[in-house]
Design an enzyme around this catalytic site. Sequence first.
Site, PDB file in Angstrom:
ATOM      1  N   ASP A 220     -13.098  -1.269   1.126  1.00  0.00           N
ATOM      2  CA  ASP A 220     -11.704  -1.012   0.760  1.00  0.00           C
ATOM      3  C   ASP A 220     -10.803  -1.987   1.503  1.00  0.00           C
ATOM      4  OD1 ASP A 220      -9.896   1.233  -0.601  1.00  0.00           O
ATOM      5  OD2 ASP A 220      -8.974   0.658   1.313  1.00  0.00           O
TER       6      ASP A 220
ATOM      7  N   ASN B   3       1.112  -5.693  -1.508  1.00  0.00           N
ATOM      8  CA  ASN B   3       1.834  -5.676  -2.783  1.00  0.00           C
ATOM      9  C   ASN B   3       3.339  -5.570  -2.561  1.00  0.00           C
ATOM     10  OD1 ASN B   3      -0.170  -6.011  -4.715  1.00  0.00           O
ATOM     11  ND2 ASN B   3      -0.660  -3.822  -4.821  1.00  0.00           N
TER      12      ASN B   3
ATOM     13  N   HIS C 177       2.886  -8.202  -6.649  1.00  0.00           N
ATOM     14  CA  HIS C 177       1.589  -7.852  -7.250  1.00  0.00           C
ATOM     15  C   HIS C 177       0.731  -9.071  -7.569  1.00  0.00           C
ATOM     16  CE1 HIS C 177       2.190  -3.508  -7.634  1.00  0.00           C
ATOM     17  NE2 HIS C 177       3.463  -3.767  -7.939  1.00  0.00           N
TER      18      HIS C 177
ATOM     19  N   ASP D  77      -3.011  -9.406  -6.418  1.00  0.00           N
ATOM     20  CA  ASP D  77      -4.171  -9.711  -7.271  1.00  0.00           C
ATOM     21  C   ASP D  77      -5.006 -10.830  -6.657  1.00  0.00           C
ATOM     22  OD1 ASP D  77      -3.315  -7.785  -8.998  1.00  0.00           O
ATOM     23  OD2 ASP D  77      -2.444  -9.181 -10.468  1.00  0.00           O
TER      24      ASP D  77
ATOM     25  N   GLU E  26      -8.183  -1.175  -5.066  1.00  0.00           N
ATOM     26  CA  GLU E  26      -8.688  -2.082  -4.025  1.00  0.00           C
ATOM     27  C   GLU E  26     -10.054  -1.658  -3.515  1.00  0.00           C
ATOM     28  OE1 GLU E  26      -5.951   0.917  -1.910  1.00  0.00           O
ATOM     29  OE2 GLU E  26      -6.131  -0.072  -3.857  1.00  0.00           O
TER      30      GLU E  26
END
Length: 535
Positions: free
Chosen positions: A401, A409, A414, A418, A444
């Site tokens: 994770d 973010n 965002h 990504d 994630e």
Amino acid sequence: MSEQKSISRGRTFLTGRVISNYGQSSIDCIVRRMSDVGAIIEVENVLGIPEHLHLLIPGEGPPQPCKRAWQSDKQVGLVFETAEAAKEDAARNSAEEAKGGEHIVRGQLLALRAALDVIDVGVLLLDADMKSQFINRAFRRMWDLPDAAADRNPAFVALMYHGRDTKAYEIDAKTIDAYVAERVRLVRAGDAKPIDLRRTNGEVIRMQCANLPNGGRMISYTYVTDIVRHADQLEVLRGALDNVSEGVVMLDSTLNAQFLNKKMRTFWGVTEEHAARRPSYESLIRNSPHANDRGMTADQLDAFYASRVAAVRDGSEPLRDLRTTDGRNIRAHCAVLKNGGRMLTYCDVTDLVRNAQQMEELATIDSMTGLYNRRHFWTLATAEWSRFQRYYRPLSVLMIDVDHFKAVNDRYGHAVGDEALVAVADACREGKRSPDIVGRLGGEEFVMLLPETDLDQARIVAERVRRRVAASALRANEVHFNVTASVGFAAASVGMPGFEALLHAADSALYQAKAAGRNRIVAWSPPPAAKLAAE
């Protein structure tokens, strides 16, 4: 009677030969008596003895001219003739034969003309000056030529202009004179090549010229309307097949190519001239541009091509997918024809295969990271869990994770988030071993399945992945930063009821890693057994 007796007296010979028809016929005989004026001969059948003949007696000089005087069942009385009388008789007989021969020839000629008048083929006989000597009925009907005009023995050029005047030719009026002149030139030159003449009523007549020994010409005219119509239709069909996207091959019963459309000529590197020579199917596949690029030995290639020929001959493979040496996917279809031949079609399905692969990837691959998506990962993991249950081989799983991903973010947007997920996916991909399976569960969260791996080995992989994630350098608005990841891992045990339990164990270890400060790995350990109340 006295003549017969005078002839009967004389010498007797055992053998002789009757010669007639200018030496072309001979009959063996026995000479019973011979005198200065004649002889008596004995033969098996007197019916074959002509009135005038020659009698040859071995050792008695040249054949003696004779005339038959009388005959009985087995014997013939002969009278010797003088040379002058024999010549006169021969001349008289020759004249009579010539007269009879003239009647025979004339009769045969009339019979031939009559036969030519009843056939459906138009016949025109020309002399050396290109003037008609005979025009049969079929020709007169074809070109609407009146008998009065035909019987005047018109010249060939006049017959051509008769066709012009009756508007029989499907020719532009401006070019009709040139057309007539060219036709006359070809006939005068004795060109035997067939010419198809198209008439304004839609009929097609095939004309062919033959040279005669006397310098004349015989020209035949045959209706070929249906043949030409079928040929035209075939040409249209060939043109259509040349423009379809699929390759088409027509083979006869011996697997020789009767037709290759443009697509297949290009595919096999065959010229139109080569295709017209009707090459064999085996030679076409053996001599194609990429025939020797299959990475096979000569013996393997021979076996490969033999199997292809056998499959087409047997018609046992109506559908087959082929892959060419240049990476294209071809779908081949073989149909057995009523005449014993084969029709092969070749369709390039490279795009279809590629699209199918892309659809499969869309169904199994996470579009952002290129890792397996949750559904496909679960399918593969279930299969590995079944293998673990059967053989009790080691199996471990890692839960990964991204730390503080929401903050990434919120701070950088965002798009940068990504990029961070892609960097973590790359680190997982680079840190895994060949049999390991990596997937994105969502958001994630990432997961890695490790077949044939115990807990200690899983620890090594988990640490390698953690370090690679921490080493990933990201950039946003000229600011360089890094992300980290927490990893929880667990090894399968016999007491677990299913793969969900193994995944839950690794997830529990992941939460312990996050609670301990993140950017670390934690191994799952089963909880201690509960103490009994008596203790």
